[in-house]
Scaffold this active site. Structure first.
Site, short mmCIF file in Angstrom:
data_model
loop_
_atom_site.label_atom_id
_atom_site.label_comp_id
_atom_site.label_asym_id
_atom_site.label_seq_id
_atom_site.Cartn_x
_atom_site.Cartn_y
_atom_site.Cartn_z
N ASN A 35 0.68 -1.40 -0.13
CA ASN A 35 -0.02 0.16 0.03
C ASN A 35 1.12 1.01 0.09
O ASN A 35 1.63 1.50 0.21
CB ASN A 35 -0.40 0.24 1.12
CG ASN A 35 -2.01 1.06 1.85
OD1 ASN A 35 -1.88 1.85 0.62
ND2 ASN A 35 -2.31 1.38 2.42
N LYS A 37 -0.20 4.17 -0.51
CA LYS A 37 -0.46 5.44 -0.07
C LYS A 37 -0.02 6.73 -0.41
O LYS A 37 -0.42 7.03 -1.69
CB LYS A 37 -0.35 5.56 1.69
CG LYS A 37 -0.49 4.24 2.51
CD LYS A 37 0.43 4.40 4.35
CE LYS A 37 -0.04 3.12 5.04
NZ LYS A 37 -0.36 3.95 6.37
N HIS A 122 -9.76 1.60 5.14
CA HIS A 122 -8.10 1.23 5.37
C HIS A 122 -8.17 2.35 6.85
O HIS A 122 -8.97 3.61 6.74
CB HIS A 122 -6.98 2.00 4.84
CG HIS A 122 -5.84 2.14 4.80
ND1 HIS A 122 -5.56 3.05 6.56
CD2 HIS A 122 -4.73 1.22 5.03
CE1 HIS A 122 -4.08 2.56 6.62
NE2 HIS A 122 -3.91 1.53 5.94
N GLU A 124 -6.45 4.20 7.89
CA GLU A 124 -6.49 6.30 7.11
C GLU A 124 -7.22 6.51 7.41
O GLU A 124 -7.98 7.78 7.03
CB GLU A 124 -5.07 6.14 6.48
CG GLU A 124 -4.26 6.48 7.01
CD GLU A 124 -2.78 5.69 7.15
OE1 GLU A 124 -2.95 5.12 5.24
OE2 GLU A 124 -1.81 4.93 7.52
N GLU A 194 -5.69 -4.83 9.80
CA GLU A 194 -4.62 -4.01 10.97
C GLU A 194 -4.76 -3.22 12.31
O GLU A 194 -5.74 -2.70 11.93
CB GLU A 194 -4.34 -3.04 9.67
CG GLU A 194 -4.24 -3.55 7.93
CD GLU A 194 -3.66 -3.02 7.30
OE1 GLU A 194 -2.33 -2.96 7.12
OE2 GLU A 194 -4.47 -1.70 7.12
N GLY A 200 2.53 1.94 10.81
CA GLY A 200 3.11 3.05 10.89
C GLY A 200 4.50 3.58 11.80
O GLY A 200 4.75 3.94 11.83
N SER A 240 3.51 -2.69 10.02
CA SER A 240 4.89 -2.31 10.66
C SER A 240 5.20 -3.79 10.05
O SER A 240 6.37 -4.14 10.34
CB SER A 240 5.03 -2.50 12.02
OG SER A 240 4.57 -1.01 12.38
P1 PGA Z 1 2.74 0.05 7.20
O1 PGA Z 1 1.30 0.49 6.96
O2 PGA Z 1 3.41 -1.27 7.00
O3 PGA Z 1 3.30 1.78 7.28
O4 PGA Z 1 2.83 -0.20 8.62
C1 PGA Z 1 0.15 -0.82 6.70
C2 PGA Z 1 -0.87 0.39 6.26
O5 PGA Z 1 -1.63 1.12 6.40
O6 PGA Z 1 -1.46 -1.38 5.39
#
Ligand code: PGA
Length: 286
Positions: A35, A37, A122, A124, A194, A200, A240
């Site tokens: 992803n 982003k 997601h 976010e 997630e 992150g 992560s």
């Molecule tokens: P990350 O993000 O691997 O940077 O933690 C995962 C995601 O948001 O899908």
């Protein structure tokens, strides 16, 4: 953040019993996805990244599906450089078909350029853009109606995790997100668990925690549909994920892949994640 290993494991043991699903009764092909982003910042960088990732998929790569969710503007050019080795998906979609929705991108638009996978739900999008379960459900239904596949993201916040609410949050998000989704369309649905506290932050859930929530999600899906159907649905872990954590995550019976954010922007890291070792980190490399 109070995420000491001991307390996490204690939480796991108290929150979830052993899975009632026979873990290896159904073969689910792993799906490793990235992803991007709001990255990278130029088309040139996107194509360099995509080419590098595609070249990391070789004859010795495990039998795995690979998908990259990339910004709309890079979708077509990314597709053109990956040589069919992976799917290039969209990071989201507007659930409306057409009309006065400034800035929106419809399912017909992305389908017409060859997209087959779309992200929905997601954290976010939920938190920053205010997307509700109702809106996310409308996206899922529209994506499936258009004949594409959807990856529905679910997961609890840190406060919910610490209040032992991971299971109930996931149950609510699964039931609301998949409301009205027909059983016969579920072969085009993947779930990405997630935990928001792991996205992150560098705080990857332990394989045991992730496995226990995945097993719980599979139980919820079995309740919504039936056990056989639930056993066919791929449930990915995200938050992560790195080359250091992927092998032990993928060794878990109910973890069918990964949704990778930060590490999907690094050719070497994502290349290693795609070439995971299903036997776990202690086994010899592929
Ligand atoms: P990350 O993000 O691997 O940077 O933690 C995962 C995601 O948001 O899908």
């Amino acid at each position: 953040m109070k995420l000491a290993l001991a307390s996490l494991l204690a939480y796991t043991a108290s929150a979830f019993g052993p899975s009632t699903a026979p873990p290896s009764a159904h073969a689910r092909k792993p799906l490793i996805s990235g992803n991007w982003k709001l990255n990278p910042q130029t088309k040139e960088e996107a194509l360099t990244l995509a080419r590098g990732i595609a070249s990391a998929i070789t004859d010795s790569t495990p039998d795995v599906d690979v998908a990259l969710f990339v910004p709309y503007v890079f979708i077509e050019s990314t597709m053109s450089v990956v040589g069919g080795k992976l799917s290039v998906g969209a990071e989201g979609v507007c659930p409306h078909s057409n009309g006065a929705y400034t800035g929106g991108i419809s399912t017909s638009m992305i389908k017409s350029i060859g997209v087959d996978w779309v992200l929905a739900g997601h954290s976010e999008r939920r938190e920053i853009f205010g997307e509700t379960d109702y809106y996310i459900n409308a996206q899922c239904l529209k994506i499936l109606d258009e004949g594409m596949s959807v990856m529905l993201c679910i997961g609890e916040s840190l406060a919910e995790f610490e209040a032992d609410l991971a299971g109930s949050v996931c149950a609510t998000q699964l039931k609301k997100g998949l409301k009205g989704v027909r059983k016969e369309d579920l072969d085009r649905v993947a779930i990405a668990y997630e935990p928001v506290w792991a996205i992150g932050t560098g705080k990857v859930a332990t394989p045991e925690i992730a496995q226990s929530v995945h097993a719980k999600c599979r139980d919820i899906l079995a309740g919504m549909y039936d056990r056989e159907t639930a056993n066919m649905i791929r449930i990915l872990y995200g938050g992560s994920v790195t080359p250091d954590s992927i092998d032990d995550l993928m060794a878990m019976p109910d973890i069918d892949g990964a949704l990778v954010g930060g590490a999907s922007l690094d050719i070497n890291k994502f290349g290693r994640i795609v070439n995971f070792n299903k036997a776990g980190s202690l086994a010899p490399a592929n």
